[in-house]
Design a protein around this motif. Structure first.
Motif, PDB file in Angstrom:
ATOM      1  N   ALA A 589     -66.135 -63.132 -46.178  1.00 18.10           N
ATOM      2  CA  ALA A 589     -67.515 -62.616 -47.356  1.00 18.10           C
ATOM      3  C   ALA A 589     -67.173 -61.699 -48.239  1.00 18.10           C
ATOM      4  CB  ALA A 589     -68.475 -62.091 -46.203  1.00 18.10           C
ATOM      5  N   ASN A 590     -66.212 -60.942 -48.298  1.00 22.48           N
ATOM      6  CA  ASN A 590     -65.742 -60.035 -49.272  1.00 22.48           C
ATOM      7  C   ASN A 590     -64.451 -60.546 -50.170  1.00 22.48           C
ATOM      8  OD1 ASN A 590     -64.053 -59.749 -46.860  1.00 22.48           O
ATOM      9  ND2 ASN A 590     -63.851 -57.526 -47.506  1.00 22.48           N
ATOM     10  N   ALA A 591     -64.114 -61.788 -50.205  1.00 23.22           N
ATOM     11  CA  ALA A 591     -63.274 -62.346 -50.838  1.00 23.22           C
ATOM     12  C   ALA A 591     -62.880 -61.718 -52.201  1.00 23.22           C
ATOM     13  CB  ALA A 591     -63.173 -64.061 -50.774  1.00 23.22           C
ATOM     14  N   GLY A 592     -61.692 -61.503 -52.337  1.00 25.96           N
ATOM     15  CA  GLY A 592     -61.451 -60.890 -53.768  1.00 25.96           C
ATOM     16  C   GLY A 592     -61.483 -59.567 -53.708  1.00 25.96           C
ATOM     17  N   GLU A 593     -61.841 -58.805 -52.639  1.00 23.16           N
ATOM     18  CA  GLU A 593     -62.069 -57.366 -52.574  1.00 23.16           C
ATOM     19  C   GLU A 593     -60.389 -56.754 -52.559  1.00 23.16           C
ATOM     20  OE1 GLU A 593     -63.257 -53.297 -50.361  1.00 23.16           O
ATOM     21  OE2 GLU A 593     -63.965 -55.526 -49.615  1.00 23.16           O
ATOM     22  N   VAL A 594     -60.219 -55.784 -53.569  1.00 20.10           N
ATOM     23  CA  VAL A 594     -58.694 -55.321 -53.605  1.00 20.10           C
ATOM     24  C   VAL A 594     -58.878 -53.946 -52.651  1.00 20.10           C
ATOM     25  CG1 VAL A 594     -56.813 -54.460 -54.984  1.00 20.10           C
ATOM     26  CG2 VAL A 594     -58.169 -56.337 -55.673  1.00 20.10           C
ATOM     27  N   PHE A 595     -57.686 -53.753 -52.025  1.00 18.01           N
ATOM     28  CA  PHE A 595     -57.811 -52.560 -51.161  1.00 18.01           C
ATOM     29  C   PHE A 595     -56.668 -51.708 -51.716  1.00 18.01           C
ATOM     30  CE2 PHE A 595     -59.739 -55.519 -48.600  1.00 18.01           C
ATOM     31  CZ  PHE A 595     -60.601 -54.897 -47.638  1.00 18.01           C
ATOM     32  N   PRO A 596     -56.823 -50.021 -51.574  1.00 18.03           N
ATOM     33  CA  PRO A 596     -55.736 -49.214 -52.001  1.00 18.03           C
ATOM     34  C   PRO A 596     -54.483 -49.576 -51.666  1.00 18.03           C
ATOM     35  CG  PRO A 596     -57.849 -48.107 -51.240  1.00 18.03           C
ATOM     36  CD  PRO A 596     -58.098 -49.724 -50.734  1.00 18.03           C
ATOM     37  N   PRO A 597     -53.551 -48.795 -52.396  1.00 12.94           N
ATOM     38  CA  PRO A 597     -52.054 -48.938 -51.903  1.00 12.94           C
ATOM     39  C   PRO A 597     -51.849 -48.752 -50.274  1.00 12.94           C
ATOM     40  CG  PRO A 597     -52.442 -47.855 -54.042  1.00 12.94           C
ATOM     41  CD  PRO A 597     -53.761 -47.923 -53.404  1.00 12.94           C
ATOM     42  N   MET A 598     -51.046 -48.999 -49.880  1.00 11.12           N
ATOM     43  CA  MET A 598     -50.448 -48.852 -48.554  1.00 11.12           C
ATOM     44  C   MET A 598     -49.106 -48.348 -48.368  1.00 11.12           C
ATOM     45  SD  MET A 598     -51.803 -52.280 -46.213  1.00 11.12           S
ATOM     46  CE  MET A 598     -50.314 -53.314 -46.740  1.00 11.12           C
ATOM     47  N   LEU A 599     -49.170 -47.156 -47.573  1.00 12.44           N
ATOM     48  CA  LEU A 599     -47.953 -46.339 -47.661  1.00 12.44           C
ATOM     49  C   LEU A 599     -47.398 -46.614 -46.187  1.00 12.44           C
ATOM     50  CD1 LEU A 599     -46.374 -44.055 -49.014  1.00 12.44           C
ATOM     51  CD2 LEU A 599     -47.764 -42.462 -47.819  1.00 12.44           C
ATOM     52  N   THR A 600     -45.939 -46.667 -45.939  1.00  7.62           N
ATOM     53  CA  THR A 600     -45.644 -46.927 -44.791  1.00  7.62           C
ATOM     54  C   THR A 600     -44.345 -45.960 -44.443  1.00  7.62           C
ATOM     55  OG1 THR A 600     -43.941 -48.569 -45.634  1.00  7.62           O
ATOM     56  CG2 THR A 600     -45.920 -49.395 -44.931  1.00  7.62           C
ATOM     57  N   GLU A 601     -43.833 -45.871 -43.131  1.00  9.61           N
ATOM     58  CA  GLU A 601     -42.859 -44.828 -43.008  1.00  9.61           C
ATOM     59  C   GLU A 601     -41.793 -45.468 -42.051  1.00  9.61           C
ATOM     60  OE1 GLU A 601     -44.769 -40.492 -42.631  1.00  9.61           O
ATOM     61  OE2 GLU A 601     -45.365 -42.047 -41.039  1.00  9.61           O
ATOM     62  N   GLN A 602     -40.642 -45.193 -42.211  1.00  9.74           N
ATOM     63  CA  GLN A 602     -39.329 -45.758 -41.580  1.00  9.74           C
ATOM     64  C   GLN A 602     -38.576 -44.701 -41.060  1.00  9.74           C
ATOM     65  OE1 GLN A 602     -36.895 -49.262 -42.032  1.00  9.74           O
ATOM     66  NE2 GLN A 602     -35.248 -47.713 -42.716  1.00  9.74           N
ATOM     67  N   MET A 603     -38.169 -44.918 -39.789  1.00  8.64           N
ATOM     68  CA  MET A 603     -36.979 -43.740 -39.072  1.00  8.64           C
ATOM     69  C   MET A 603     -36.136 -44.772 -38.814  1.00  8.64           C
ATOM     70  SD  MET A 603     -38.983 -40.817 -37.392  1.00  8.64           S
ATOM     71  CE  MET A 603     -40.188 -42.037 -36.455  1.00  8.64           C
ATOM     72  N   GLU A 604     -34.872 -44.422 -38.908  1.00  2.77           N
ATOM     73  CA  GLU A 604     -33.556 -45.532 -38.648  1.00  2.77           C
ATOM     74  C   GLU A 604     -32.440 -44.696 -38.236  1.00  2.77           C
ATOM     75  OE1 GLU A 604     -31.125 -49.523 -40.506  1.00  2.77           O
ATOM     76  OE2 GLU A 604     -32.661 -48.300 -41.536  1.00  2.77           O
ATOM     77  N   VAL A 605     -31.585 -45.263 -37.325  1.00  8.88           N
ATOM     78  CA  VAL A 605     -30.240 -44.713 -37.193  1.00  8.88           C
ATOM     79  C   VAL A 605     -29.526 -45.954 -37.025  1.00  8.88           C
ATOM     80  CG1 VAL A 605     -30.946 -42.383 -35.997  1.00  8.88           C
ATOM     81  CG2 VAL A 605     -30.606 -44.230 -34.551  1.00  8.88           C
ATOM     82  N   GLY A 606     -27.889 -45.762 -37.204  1.00  5.23           N
ATOM     83  CA  GLY A 606     -27.445 -46.861 -37.141  1.00  5.23           C
ATOM     84  C   GLY A 606     -25.752 -46.385 -37.018  1.00  5.23           C
ATOM     85  N   ILE A 607     -24.884 -47.683 -37.025  1.00  7.41           N
ATOM     86  CA  ILE A 607     -23.287 -47.128 -36.971  1.00  7.41           C
ATOM     87  C   ILE A 607     -22.677 -48.580 -37.516  1.00  7.41           C
ATOM     88  CG2 ILE A 607     -23.002 -48.133 -34.475  1.00  7.41           C
ATOM     89  CD1 ILE A 607     -20.692 -46.371 -34.319  1.00  7.41           C
ATOM     90  N   LYS A 608     -21.674 -48.467 -38.267  1.00  6.31           N
ATOM     91  CA  LYS A 608     -20.979 -49.247 -38.960  1.00  6.31           C
ATOM     92  C   LYS A 608     -19.663 -49.181 -38.653  1.00  6.31           C
ATOM     93  CE  LYS A 608     -24.553 -49.109 -42.562  1.00  6.31           C
ATOM     94  NZ  LYS A 608     -24.756 -48.724 -44.215  1.00  6.31           N
ATOM     95  N   TYR A 609     -18.765 -50.297 -38.319  1.00  2.29           N
ATOM     96  CA  TYR A 609     -17.206 -50.299 -38.157  1.00  2.29           C
ATOM     97  C   TYR A 609     -16.817 -51.344 -38.847  1.00  2.29           C
ATOM     98  CZ  TYR A 609     -12.854 -49.425 -35.944  1.00  2.29           C
ATOM     99  OH  TYR A 609     -11.522 -49.212 -35.616  1.00  2.29           O
TER     100      TYR A 609
END
Length: 793
Positions: A589-609
């Motif tokens: 029913a509200n086709a075309g409505e533009v929503f404000p920007p979306m903010l996301t967050e990431q936390m990550e740990v890793g190891i490389k050999y």
């Protein structure tokens, strides 16, 4: 202390090399990564010089001398794994003692640095590169990056006969293809899921710049590498229209190499799609400072889907200049693509609560002959960097993209398990322009015992799009996904192919970052922040503004790399993502409505050999983002809204490189737990997010059998577990597995190198539902045969 005999044995022990011709400094760095040697040199000695290419099994000492073959320099080997680069012409008699040992000036020992201009050199095996471009941080080696990043090389692209980015990222266990722009009518073209979040083709970067790459598809035969960075990356790459939450993709154009290139490839893709590719490159000038690289591609004919045909025409040119202090480039391209009877842009929707029926025969025609998707795109990007001195460099660039696409297609809504459905036709002419610019300064300095690499960057992205939004659903008809009827083409008389302006987007940003090094680079800590503005104006057909917003955000990032021992990197990061908000789907029913920007967050740990010729990585991550949902109001209308949160937690294992001579592995496993939280009234809290498979696995293998010189055999398995179609978790797609096989044979013909390739994708001809986004499901790839022959002149 090692004996002389032991030292000689170390020097003579053969190592596998695959180092192309490139700036000498980066070639030496590639050599040190492959061997573990320490190589000293003065900046003056290597400045402006280019290495020779080396490959195969060679003793490190011999390989190092071969790298220097055309430079006038010499490698003075002083131990079992140490050497110094010297200029014999600059040595006086007093510099040489009677025992023949060369006395050196102040030496720089560099092992991990990668320059910020040339594409990072290939890693052992040649399928991936030793590093990638991490946005404003520039080129960083895999072992120094506090992120999970993989850069797929031109060698892999050519050997796998890839056509678009979708073919390349199919190698990555953290990525799944949602739509393939060459076969689908999706306006966004190639689209993907990275770490369970959607990334569209509009968000793919061209050499680090957003908004410049061609829309719908990017022909990778003209590219040097395809780089996949997993996770949000607002600090690194800034705002992108439909991405940067689950990750980003950057493509690096081909540039002229020191060795002349004249190459022709003829290709065939089933059912009868034939192609030709010309690749020409030359360097000019006393020091080969000027370069030109031209690529032309043309494909046309029927695909492996009955009734479907695809045409692709591509022309690109890359000009570059590399001087002592100044480097500059200009990349330009034109893409013309058209598909007849494409698969639908949104694929298949299913009536609420009904069991998902089996996937239809992937090679069977479901869409009508009158459906088509056509797009034309032209782009150009100019860049430069200038060294103020040995520590500071200013850089900048600007580019534009213009595209025009025209789509007449249908979306199919399945109403029962027998495959009966309603097809809804839409006509969608879209035109757009974008411009992108950057300028900045980066430098190195020390404060006490702490080294700093700082970068101050300002950028601007402008996008405008003209779209006709009221031609959706102008015609509907009954169909069946297992036995589609032939329907006459509906009339589009009176429809305009000159759509009105739909929106303007302005996105300026300022970013600063500092990578601090401690204890001889054993600890690297990166901190930075980006100030980003996003201003969106949405227009009515008469040109008046119907809606809009002007939002600002500061997105920080922190990353740390710790190297406790040689060849091991432990890393962690916190980083945010920022993208334009969603647009309400057609049919709501509200086709075309533009929503404000979306903010996301990431936390990550890793190891490389890094084992020297084979690398393994493991990472654990959590990403959260606002979630979109379609609900029904009291009047029975479907309403699109942004409500609640999606939280993806995952574990990834990746591997690449040469396990032993002639045996290469590429792929890994990804486990992702996508969970809905904070939903409206807690309705779906704890449910699994739509389109997030728990398990994804890719294993690719290449083998060069010793009993047939020049032959390479390859195989690949791609597996994906089940995934939910709706937020209520009442509908689910079954798991699927795809097997691919290939072979390559290198020989000679008419005195010229010739490579013959053959491949079969989806060998078992398995029918499967591939992926789902917002409740719309797409099909997989039917069994497809690929043949090609490449000759160098």
């Amino acid at each position: 202390m090692p004996t002389a005999a032991h030292a000689q044995a170390r020097i003579a022990e053969a190592v596998s090399f695959n180092i192309p011709a490139q700036p000498l400094r980066s070639a030496i760095n590639a050599f040190t990564r492959a061997t573990g040697w320490e190589v000293g040199f003065t900046s003056q000695a290597v400045e402006g010089k280019r290495s020779s290419a080396i490959g195969g099994m060679l003793p490190p000492g011999q390989a190092l001398q071969a790298l220097l073959a055309d430079t006038g320099l010499h490698a003075a080997i002083s131990g079992p794994s140490t050497a110094a680069i010297v200029d014999p012409s600059a040595q006086s008699d007093a510099d040489v003692e009677t025992n023949g040992v060369v006395m050196l000036d102040t030496i720089s020992v560099e092992g991990e640095a990668i320059n910020n201009w040339d594409a990072p050199p290939p890693y052992a095996g040649g399928q991936v590169a030793t590093g990638a471009k991490l946005g404003m941080l520039g080129n960083i080696s895999v072992m120094d990056a506090p992120f999970n990043v993989t850069s797929y090389t031109a060698k892999l692209i050519q050997e796998q006969q890839a056509v678009t980015v979708a073919d390349v990222v199919a190698n990555d266990p953290s990525v799944r293809v949602y739509t393939n722009g060459l076969a689908s009518s999706a306006g966004v073209g190639d689209s993907f899921f990275i770490r369970g979040f959607s990334v569209g083709n509009y968000s793919i970067l061209l050499d680090g710049y957003g908004g410049i790459a061609s829309n719908r598809i990017i022909p990778v035969e003209t590219m040097e590498s395809v780089e996949v960075l997993k996770g949000p990356n607002a600090l690194l790459n800034g705002y992108t229209q439909y991405g940067s939450i689950g990750g980003s993709i950057n493509v690096v154009p081909k540039r002229a190499t020191d060795d002349p290139i004249t190459q022709f490839t003829a290709s065939y893709i089933s059912d009868s799609n034939f192609g030709a590719h010309i690749d020409y490159g030359r360097r000019f000038g006393a020091n080969k400072e000027w370069g030109v690289r031209v690529n032309g591609v043309f494909r046309d004919g029927d695909t492996a889907i009955d009734g479907q045909s695809a045409r692709l025409g591509v022309g690109t040119i890359a000009l570059d200049y590399r001087g002592e202090d100044l480097r500059a480039s200009l990349d330009a391209g034109y893409i013309d693509q058209k598909t007849i009877a494409p698969t639908g842009s949104a694929g298949f929707g299913f009536a609420s609560g009904m069991p998902i029926p089996p996937a239809p025969d992937l090679s069977k025609q479901i869409y009508q002959d009158w459906e088509y998707a056509e797009a034309k795109s032209v782009y150009a990007l100019g860049k430069f960097e200038y060294d103020l001195n040995s520590s500071w460099t200013v850089y900048g660039g600007a580019g534009f993209n213009h595209y025009n696409q025209d789509i007449l297609s249908t979306d199919i809504y399945v109403t029962d398990v027998a495959g009966n459905a309603i097809a809804t036709a839409y006509y969608s002419p879209i035109q757009g322009d974008s411009a992108s610019a950057q300028a900045g300064i980066r430098g190195e300095f020390e404060t006490g015992v702490i080294g700093h690499k700082v970068n101050l960057n300002t950028s601007y992205l402008f996008q405008t799009m003209n779209q006709q939004s009221n031609y959706y659903g102008f015609y509907s008809f009954d169909t069946n996904i297992y036995d589609a009827p032939t329907i006459l083409r509906p009339s589009t008389a009176g429809f305009s192919d000159n759509p009105p302006k739909y929106w303007d987007i302005n996105a300026p940003a300022v970013t600063i970052a500092d990578t601090m090094s401690f204890f001889d680079d054993r600890i690297l800590f990166t901190a930075g922040a980006r100030y980003q503005q996003i201003k969106v104006d949405v227009f009515n057909p008469d040109g008046s503004i119907s809606q809009g917003y002007d939002e600002q955000a500061v997105t920080p990032a922190f990353g740390i790399v710790v190297k406790p021992i040689e060849n091991i990197s432990v890393y962690a990061n916190y980083i945010e993502g920022l993208q334009q908000g969603p647009v309400a789907w057609p049919g709501t029913a509200n086709a075309g409505e533009v929503f404000p920007p979306m903010l996301t967050e990431q936390m990550e740990v890793g190891i490389k050999y890094d084992f020297g010729t084979f690398t393994v990585t493991a990472s654990v991550f959590e990403i959260t983002k606002p979630n979109s949902i379609i609900t029904t109001n009291a009047a029975g209308e479907s309403i699109f809204s942004v409500n609640g949160e999606q939280r993806n937690r995952g574990v990834e294992f990746n591997m690449f490189g040469e396990v032993r001579k002639g045996l290469r592995l590429l792929g890994g496993v990804a486990y992702t737990q996508g969970t809905l939280t904070q939903t409206d009234n807690g309705l779906y809290d704890g449910n699994t997010a739509v389109g997030v498979p728990a398990w994804q696995g890719n294993i690719g293998i290449e083998w060069d059998p010793a009993f047939v010189e020049g032959l390479t055999l390859s195989g690949r398995v791609i597996a994906t577990s089940s995934q939910y179609v709706d937020q209520a978790n009442t509908q689910k797609l079954p798991s699927w597995t795809r097997f691919d096989l290939g072979a390559q044979y290198k020989t000679q013909a008419l005195g010229n190198p010739l490579v013959l390739r053959a491949a079969v994708e989806n060998v078992a001809d398995t029918n499967y539902w591939a992926a789902v986004s917002d409740g719309w499901v797409t099909m997989g790839t039917p069994r497809t045969f690929k043949l090609s022959a490449t000759m160098d002149f």
